[in-house]
Design an enzyme around this catalytic site. Structure first.
Site, PDB file in Angstrom:
ATOM      1  N   ALA A 115       0.842  -1.200   0.000  1.00  0.00           N
ATOM      2  CA  ALA A 115       0.000   0.000   0.000  1.00  0.00           C
ATOM      3  C   ALA A 115       0.876   1.249   0.000  1.00  0.00           C
ATOM      4  O   ALA A 115       0.360   2.345  -0.059  1.00  0.00           O
ATOM      5  CB  ALA A 115      -0.901  -0.004   1.231  1.00  0.00           C
ATOM      6  N   HIS A 116       2.205   1.064   0.097  1.00  0.00           N
ATOM      7  CA  HIS A 116       3.098   2.218   0.221  1.00  0.00           C
ATOM      8  C   HIS A 116       4.024   2.284  -0.993  1.00  0.00           C
ATOM      9  O   HIS A 116       4.928   1.462  -1.135  1.00  0.00           O
ATOM     10  CB  HIS A 116       3.946   2.108   1.502  1.00  0.00           C
ATOM     11  CG  HIS A 116       3.129   2.044   2.754  1.00  0.00           C
ATOM     12  ND1 HIS A 116       3.656   1.727   3.981  1.00  0.00           N
ATOM     13  CD2 HIS A 116       1.813   2.267   2.976  1.00  0.00           C
ATOM     14  CE1 HIS A 116       2.704   1.762   4.894  1.00  0.00           C
ATOM     15  NE2 HIS A 116       1.568   2.074   4.301  1.00  0.00           N
ATOM     16  N   LEU A 117       3.808   3.257  -1.832  1.00  0.00           N
ATOM     17  CA  LEU A 117       4.571   3.377  -3.079  1.00  0.00           C
ATOM     18  C   LEU A 117       5.397   4.648  -2.980  1.00  0.00           C
ATOM     19  O   LEU A 117       4.835   5.725  -2.784  1.00  0.00           O
ATOM     20  CB  LEU A 117       3.586   3.461  -4.255  1.00  0.00           C
ATOM     21  CG  LEU A 117       2.472   2.403  -4.215  1.00  0.00           C
ATOM     22  CD1 LEU A 117       1.325   2.763  -5.138  1.00  0.00           C
ATOM     23  CD2 LEU A 117       3.038   1.031  -4.573  1.00  0.00           C
TER      24      LEU A 117
END
Ligand SMILES: Cc1cc2nc3c(=O)[nH]c(=O)nc-3n(C[C@H](O)[C@H](O)[C@H](O)COP(=O)(O)OP(=O)(O)OC[C@H]3O[C@@H](n4cnc5c(N)ncnc54)[C@H](O)[C@@H]3O)c2cc1C
Ligand code: SF4
Lengths: 518, 176
Positions: free
Chosen positions: A437-439
């Protein structure tokens, strides 16, 4: 027109707009930058590809909400040794509308590294403190109301307490999160303070205007300077064109879409960093079955995180998710899954995030196809194996009778004695199901033109007047949830940009009308 | 923007057989979910970009002709009965080669998201989300009314509720 929001049915024909600053994207970075710039007295426009959905429209129909709020209807997946599904919000508020709301400042040791190793002195903990304060106040980064946590969080805490492991209470951007456990499809109670509920109302109040369904395709430049944008209005009645002229252009499309836009426009090529240094905090999901009901329906998404193994780059946390999402974390389907989920009320879910050391890459292929590649490394995989063993230990200490893993060859751990099997036959990357979920990091900030895409002011090294303010600017991985970091960096970039355009941001820090400032 | 995509002709048969093999069933729940879930799967695909939709098609046809990969004969999956089709897809899902396993990944997610978010399934498994959401909205309204009696909010990061509600009652609100 509602507030400052302009939707396709509010306009006719092709449009030509003009302003001081145009911001692309209304998520964590874009909304923050836009609000700060508008409050400094600049004429600011935000262009957002997605639609606007007020709280009343967040329905219980999960497939419908995924279609409305997420890019590609939540079908996005990156390729690599094992494919990694990921999610990007595509709506007013961006990914902050669908996120879990956890609020963590960038750890000081990370900031110190950015100062020491990357020469970014302005990111020192003391220098960023006013930005963190302003962000936390603006988005109501608060502890949960006591009692709102629910069974999934309680079981996790019981396990950590039994083992004497350190837990940290999450701050979340919420006002009375009442534990409906529906964060991923838009908060139905209005509790979550996504940018649509926090920064954007301030932006509208300061005279800013946001256009929905505006997909930016071209960054216009003249003699090495950005002069505006062009793209398509995704009007359901029929696509139209728009152009915007501006003194400065801020790209806040997120760590995947911003580099794709730059690449499609053949911009910032000389630096060679666009789309590189892609980090994702890969994570795996775990679950555990108990003898007594957990009732994961009731309670907030995540109230605690276990930082006991933070030095090893391992973060463990409970994660309450709706039944449909729980069904997706088990590798089975049909009768097998139906049997497993008979026990739905007795199952608690959680996740493990690893502070990754690999770097992926983003490339724009012909015909609008994105190529997103990330290979989980064996080093990170060994952290996952250790973390899964630790998490299993935690759940058994909390009284679980079975623990479920995302490893194909060992999907169930039947008891504490079975944990050793994980080490005896460590699962390979190829046999593990991940999610992210963390880009981050694809347009990273650097002190030197050869080190990254944007300078310490957020302006691209190669095109003047072109700024980036989103997760892409993060100079490295941070090991905690990123939205507060993204907002703090966006605020810093916006304050400096306002200054350059001859405006000062009001001295009072981020006062939300009627609320006490920190 | 969504398209007007739908499964047609033989592709519909292929998609339906995969959905039919993957939907949950419980003897106590009198509901055949296949056609309703197939429609939801189509809704999902409508929101997918064309290249992902193409990928879904490739996976569905891969599953249709997966027999030889899992030593299960040559008959296409849509010509098997439901139990045999499920067994075949399970073999694919358990295959030791990740690229073969991947064929079930996206169809499985589409079917599970659709099936397990249906109200009758949620209620059957004890996750009546709709009722719970209504309860939570009503409870939050009460909390907001309590807030309005206060001059100012406590500064962040303090929780907002104060001692107006006992923690043990927070998730147990009954509408009066
Ligand atoms: C399920 C999930 C849970 C998460 N939980 C947390 C959490 O608890 N805490 C936390 O800190 N972080 C969390 N995150 C991560 C966090 O929300 C994101 O890192 C953050 O929102 C990224 O901010 P951004 O500004 O880079 O992009 P985004 O917030 O994604 O915003 C980008 C916006 O740009 C728009 N856009 C893109 N391209 C164009 C274009 N060409 N034209 C016009 N508009 C465009 C998009 O539609 C989107 O609205 C979570 C993420 C997900 C997916
Ligand atoms: S748990 Fe429910 S009330 Fe709380 S922020 Fe998430 S969606 Fe909103």
């Amino acid at each position: 027109m509602i507030d400052g929001i302009i939707q396709p049915h509010d306009t006719r024909g092709d449009l030509r707009l003009e302003c001081d600053v145009v911001v692309v994207g209304s998520g964590a970075g874009g909304a923050t930058a836009a609000a700060v710039l508008a409050e400094a007295g600049l004429r600011v426009i935000v262009l957002e590809e997605g639609g606007w959905y007020p709280t009343e429209e967040f329905s219980a129909n999960i497939p419908e909400m995924l279609g409305k709020l997420m890019r590609g209807g939540a079908s996005t997946v990156m390729v690599g040794r094992s494919p990694v599904p990921y999610l990007e919000g595509r709506c007013v508020g961006g990914t902050t509308v669908v996120n879990g709301g956890m609020c963590w400042r960038t750890p000081e040791k990370v900031l110190d590294t950015w100062v020491r190793e990357r020469g970014l002195a302005h990111l020192a903990p003391k220098a960023l403190e006013p930005h963190f304060d302003a962000v936390e106040s603006a988005i109501d980064a608060r502890y949960q109301d006591p009692g709102s946590e629910g069974g999934v969080n309680d079981r996790f805490k019981a396990g950590a307490d039994a083992l004497g492991w350190k837990l940290s209470r999450n701050k979340r951007n919420q006002r009375h999160c009442v534990g409906s456990n529906d964060c991923v499809t838009g908060c139905p109670t209005g509790a979550k303070r996504s940018t649509a509920e926090s920064w954007l109302p301030r932006f509208y109040a300061a005279g800013g205007r946001l256009f929905t369904h505006f997909k930016v395709e071209r960054v216009r430049t003249r003699q090495g300077r950005a002069t505006g944008l062009a793209g398509t209005i995704l009007d359901p009645v029929g696509a139209r064109r728009f152009t915007v002229e501006a003194r400065a252009v801020v790209l806040s499309c997120g760590a995947i879409q911003t580099p794709l836009l730059l690449q499609r426009n053949k911009l910032c090529k000389p630096c060679g960093h666009v789309g590189r240094h892609f980090t994702i905090h890969p994570n795996i999901k775990m679950a555990a079955r108990f003898d007594t009901p957990v009732d994961s329906l009731r309670g907030t998404h995540q109230a605690w995180q276990c930082m006991e193994f933070g030095d090893e780059g391992i973060l463990m946390a409970p994660g309450a998710i709706p039944l449909a999402f729980m069904s997706a974390i088990f590798p089975s389907f049909g009768p097998r899954l139906a049997e497993r989920l008979r026990d739905y009320r007795y199952i608690a879910t959680g996740g493990i995030l690893v502070d990754d050391h690999a770097e992926g890459r983003i490339r724009a292929l012909p015909f609008g196809v994105p190529y997103i590649r990330y290979d989980v490394t064996d080093v990170d995989q060994s952290k996952f194996v250790r973390a899964a063993a630790l998490m299993a230990e935690l759940y058994f200490a909390a009284g679980a009778n079975e623990v479920y893993t995302p490893f194909h060859h060992l999907p169930v751990i039947g008891g504490p004695d079975d944990i050793a099997k994980l080490y005896a036959h460590p699962p390979r990357v190829e046999d593990t199901e991940y999610f992210t979920a963390h880009l981050m990091g694809t347009c990273r900030m650097s002190a030197h033109p050869r080190g990254g895409v944007v300078d310490p002011n957020g302006e691209t090294w190669d095109v003047s007047g072109l700024y980036v303010a989103d997760a892409g600017t993060m100079p490295g991985t941070i090991g905690v949830n990123p939205q507060v970091t993204i907002m703090a960096l966006a605020r810093l970039i916006a304050v400096r940009l306002a200054d350059r355009l001859g405006r000062k941001v009001p001295a009072k820090i981020a006062q939300v009308a009627g609320h006490a400032a920190a | 923007m969504s398209s007007d995509f739908s499964f047609r002709g033989y592709t519909r048969r292929v998609a339906r057989s995969v959905v039919d093999a993957m939907v949950p069933r419980w003897p106590e729940l009198d509901a055949d979910l296949t056609d309703a879930v197939l429609e939801q799967v189509e809704d999902f695909a409508r929101n997918y970009p064309p290249f992902i939709r193409f990928g879904v098609m490739v996976m569905l046809y891969g599953l249709e002709f997966s027999g030889p990969f899992v030593r299960d004969g040559l008959r296409p999956t849509s010509f098997l009965d439901r139990e045999a089709a499920t067994r075949r897809l399970e073999k694919v899902a358990d295959h030791r080669i990740p690229q073969i396993r991947m064929m079930v990944m996206l169809p499985k997610i589409m079917v599970s998201f659709s099936a397990y978010s249906r109200p009758e399934v949620e209620a059957f498994l004890g996750a009546d989300r709709r009722a719970w959401r209504a309860n939570r909205k009503a409870f939050r309204e009460v909390l907001i009314q309590l807030d309005e009696r206060r001059a100012a909010d406590p500064p962040v990061p303090a929780p907002l509720v104060g001692d107006a509600v006992r923690p043990e009652d927070y998730l147990r609100f009954e509408r009066t």
